[in-house]
Design a protein around this motif. Structure first.
Motif, PDB file in Angstrom:
ATOM      1  N   UNK A   1       0.839  -1.202   0.000  1.00 25.64           N
ATOM      2  CA  UNK A   1       0.000   0.000   0.000  1.00 25.64           C
ATOM      3  C   UNK A   1       0.874   1.251   0.000  1.00 25.64           C
ATOM      4  N   UNK A   2       1.967   1.216   0.751  1.00 22.23           N
ATOM      5  CA  UNK A   2       2.875   2.359   0.794  1.00 22.23           C
ATOM      6  C   UNK A   2       3.505   2.620  -0.573  1.00 22.23           C
ATOM      7  N   UNK A   3       3.811   1.535  -1.289  1.00 23.35           N
ATOM      8  CA  UNK A   3       4.392   1.685  -2.614  1.00 23.35           C
ATOM      9  C   UNK A   3       3.391   2.296  -3.589  1.00 23.35           C
ATOM     10  N   UNK A   4       2.122   1.887  -3.468  1.00 24.37           N
ATOM     11  CA  UNK A   4       1.087   2.465  -4.323  1.00 24.37           C
ATOM     12  C   UNK A   4       0.978   3.958  -4.075  1.00 24.37           C
ATOM     13  N   UNK A   5       0.912   4.345  -2.803  1.00 24.42           N
ATOM     14  CA  UNK A   5       0.788   5.767  -2.476  1.00 24.42           C
ATOM     15  C   UNK A   5       2.025   6.550  -2.934  1.00 24.42           C
ATOM     16  N   UNK A   6       3.202   5.922  -2.820  1.00 21.84           N
ATOM     17  CA  UNK A   6       4.423   6.590  -3.258  1.00 21.84           C
ATOM     18  C   UNK A   6       4.412   6.831  -4.768  1.00 21.84           C
TER      19      UNK A   6
END
Length: 323
Positions: A218-223
């Motif tokens: 999820x953090x990678x998507x937001x990044x």
């Protein structure tokens, strides 16, 4: 910005509810050197589908920004802030008879190729009672061009003029600098430049986008989405060719709720949101997020289509929002 803005339509019932929309319409007409069409609809159920002259315009008048400031009780110095304060705004006044106000407005938009509609909203009783809520929503649902909905002058969030913060609710985000800038983003940037306002861009990541993987996923998507917003900001600065202050953020959750919260926290003065036309029942349907924001946002809302509008059952011509 590349989008043209030569003809602005301001439908009015001459009520206090419409005054807030009038100042936006007149101000933008002055800033862009556009012709301002002021349309009043007399509803008559016995009227034919189209009941105005072949050459619309019951009168041509000119107003200056000093006139607008005086009429609406705005600070006098605002007139001097206009791009050409001594150049009057060309106004085309038209009164038409139609069965229903929304249909008459939409016919006028199509026939006269309006490029922006500015209409008052947040009424409750309908057109004949001097409020424009239902009419505004009907126009937004079916108009082939962007529509700016504005609340009454005394509504919360309408005190500061001109707007100093514009918020773009970005759905479609270019993934590379060579991709075209969405129409909604172009409108947000051009309005921010016109008002001399800061532009905030918010993108909402829903649980569907993020998926049910690990927190790191999820953090990678937001990044990635945050980086895409930064790319979009650079594109808008380049196209605007102006000193445009832009801030970007990615949020999670329900899109309408997250955008409204962002607008409230930033004390936004103008919200820009997109909607795509859907084929159903022979008419274009407003996206649920845009529809919710028009009703609940703490500020005026501009809705622009990021796709071709679909002709409605009444024959309103379809054309792209940027045409």
């Amino acid at each position: 910005m590349p989008l043209p803005l030569d003809r602005i339509l301001f439908p009015t019932d001459f009520s206090a509810c419409a005054e807030g929309a009038y100042r936006h319409a007149a101000w933008l007409a002055d800033r862009f050197g556009a012709e301002l069409h002021v349309l009043y609809v007399v509803e008559d159920e016995a009227a034919p589908e189209r009941a105005w002259p072949d050459t619309p315009g019951t009168g041509h008048v000119q107003v200056s920004m000093a006139d607008v400031s005086s009429d609406l009780g705005l600070p006098e110095q605002l007139a001097s802030e206009a791009a050409e304060p001594d150049s009057p705004v060309e106004v085309v006044e038209t009164e038409v008879v139609g069965r229903r106000a929304p249909d008459a407005i939409l016919d006028y938009v199509a026939d006269e190729e309006m490029e922006l509609v500015v209409v008052g909203t947040h009424g409750r009783q309908g057109w004949r009672r001097g409020v424009l809520g239902s009419v505004a929503e009907a126009v937004v649902r079916r108009a082939p061009c962007p529509v700016l909905t504005v609340r009454p002058l005394d509504a919360p969030g309408e005190g500061e003029w001109p707007p100093r913060r514009v918020l773009l609710a970005a759905d479609a985000i270019p993934t590379g600098a060579d991709e075209p800038v969405p129409i909604t983003a172009q409108w947000a940037a051009r309005l921010a430049v016109a008002y001399g306002a800061r532009l905030d861009i918010v993108h909402v990541t829903t649980p569907v986008r993020v998926g049910v993987g690990r927190p790191s996923d999820a953090a990678q998507v937001r990044s990635r989405e945050h980086q895409a917003l930064l790319t979009l900001a650079d594109q808008l600065r380049a196209e605007a060719d102006a000193d445009l202050e832009i801030d970007v953020t990615v949020r999670s959750g329900d899109p309408a709720t997250a955008v409204r919260t962002a607008a409230e926290e930033a004390r936004t003065h103008l919200l820009v949101v997109g909607t795509s036309a859907r084929r159903g029942a022979g008419r274009a349907l407003l996206g649920s997020v845009a529809e919710t924001l028009i009703r609940t946002a703490p500020c005026p809302v501009l809705v622009a289509r990021d796709a071709l509008a679909v002709p409605d059952a009444g024959g309103v011509a379809s054309r792209q929002a940027s045409s």
